[in-house]
Design an enzyme around this catalytic site. Structure first.
Site, short mmCIF file in Angstrom:
data_model
loop_
_atom_site.label_atom_id
_atom_site.label_comp_id
_atom_site.label_asym_id
_atom_site.label_seq_id
_atom_site.Cartn_x
_atom_site.Cartn_y
_atom_site.Cartn_z
N MET A 94 0.84 -1.19 0.00
CA MET A 94 0.00 0.00 0.00
C MET A 94 0.88 1.24 0.00
O MET A 94 1.72 1.40 0.89
CB MET A 94 -0.89 0.02 1.25
CG MET A 94 -1.87 -1.13 1.33
SD MET A 94 -2.84 -1.07 2.87
CE MET A 94 -1.64 -1.70 4.03
N GLY A 182 1.45 4.29 4.48
CA GLY A 182 2.24 3.46 3.58
C GLY A 182 2.73 2.19 4.26
O GLY A 182 3.41 2.26 5.27
N SER A 183 2.41 1.04 3.71
CA SER A 183 2.70 -0.18 4.44
C SER A 183 2.43 -1.40 3.56
O SER A 183 2.39 -1.32 2.35
CB SER A 183 1.85 -0.22 5.70
OG SER A 183 0.54 0.25 5.43
N ARG A 184 2.19 -2.56 4.22
CA ARG A 184 2.05 -3.82 3.49
C ARG A 184 1.22 -4.81 4.31
O ARG A 184 1.25 -4.80 5.54
CB ARG A 184 3.44 -4.37 3.23
CG ARG A 184 3.54 -5.81 2.76
CD ARG A 184 4.98 -6.11 2.48
NE ARG A 184 5.23 -7.52 2.23
CZ ARG A 184 6.39 -8.01 1.86
NH1 ARG A 184 7.43 -7.19 1.70
NH2 ARG A 184 6.54 -9.30 1.66
#
Length: 214
Positions: A94, A182-184
């Site tokens: 993301m 912002g990440s995963r």
């Protein structure tokens, strides 16, 4: 069908309120440049924490995407951290422009939730899986099928939020948490699951079907 709701996640309200208040103060004291900067921050925070309604597909055994973003990896791995078995793993990245609200992939009961402090490497890098802060949620779905969904912090992401608790039973596509900035999200599925998405494909939380759980 989901009930109508405010299209901004409650986690973002303090940020939006702070930036809006700051913009007002700067405007009152005549500092127009700072007022405009704070106003822009207000708009960005509102955009980032948006929480749109989604129409969850009604597909028996369908795996609903837990996150908005791009599929960056699909692979078979020997998972010795969460499920202790060979699994199919899907990784979704993301960026800061994606919706960051996470949703449950398959209806089930939360077996365990584990938050592990760690570092903040870029979430699309391999070392992020081993070293970054994460929150792993193990779920038992129908037929005693177990899977795990892992929220992973990124380079800018500094807070993982998970509202689910062990013993909770959630529906497919139901909101359970989010990650800031912002990440995963990694999804660990039984080896027999059928995966229909492809690497590079863009997906939407609560809408895109990733495959069928097996």
């Amino acid at each position: 069908m989901e009930q109508p709701h405010i299209p901004v996640h409650k986690e973002g309200l303090p940020f939006i309120g702070l930036f809006a208040f700051t913009s007002l103060i700067f405007a009152l004291v005549g500092c127009s440049a700072m007022a405009l900067l704070a106003l822009a921050s207000t708009f960005f925070a509102t955009y980032f924490f948006r929480d749109p309604s989604r129409i969850v597909p009604d597909k028996q055994g369908g795996i609903i995407s837990p996150a908005d973003g791009k599929v960056i990896r699909i692979e078979e791995v020997d998972d010795n951290r969460f499920l202790n078995q060979k699994v199919q793993k899907i990784s979704i990245f993301m960026n800061v422009f994606n919706v960051h609200v996470n949703r449950l992939p398959v209806r089930g009961t939360i077996e365990a939730v584990h938050l592990q402090p760690g570092r903040f490497y870029a979430a699309d890098k391999d070392k992020a899986v081993l070293h970054n802060e994460y929150c792993a949620m193990i779920v038992q779905s129908e037929g005693n099928v177990r899977y795990c969904v892992v929220q992973i912090a990124g380079l800018i992401a500094r807070r993982i939020v998970c509202f689910a608790r062990p013993g909770d039973t959630l529906e497919s596509g139901q909101r359970y948490g989010l990650i800031r900035f912002g990440s995963r999200v990694d999804l660990y599925l039984p080896e027999t699951s059928e995966i229909t998405v492809k690497v590079g494909q863009k997906v939407k939380a609560g809408e895109t079907i990733l495959g069928s759980i097996g």
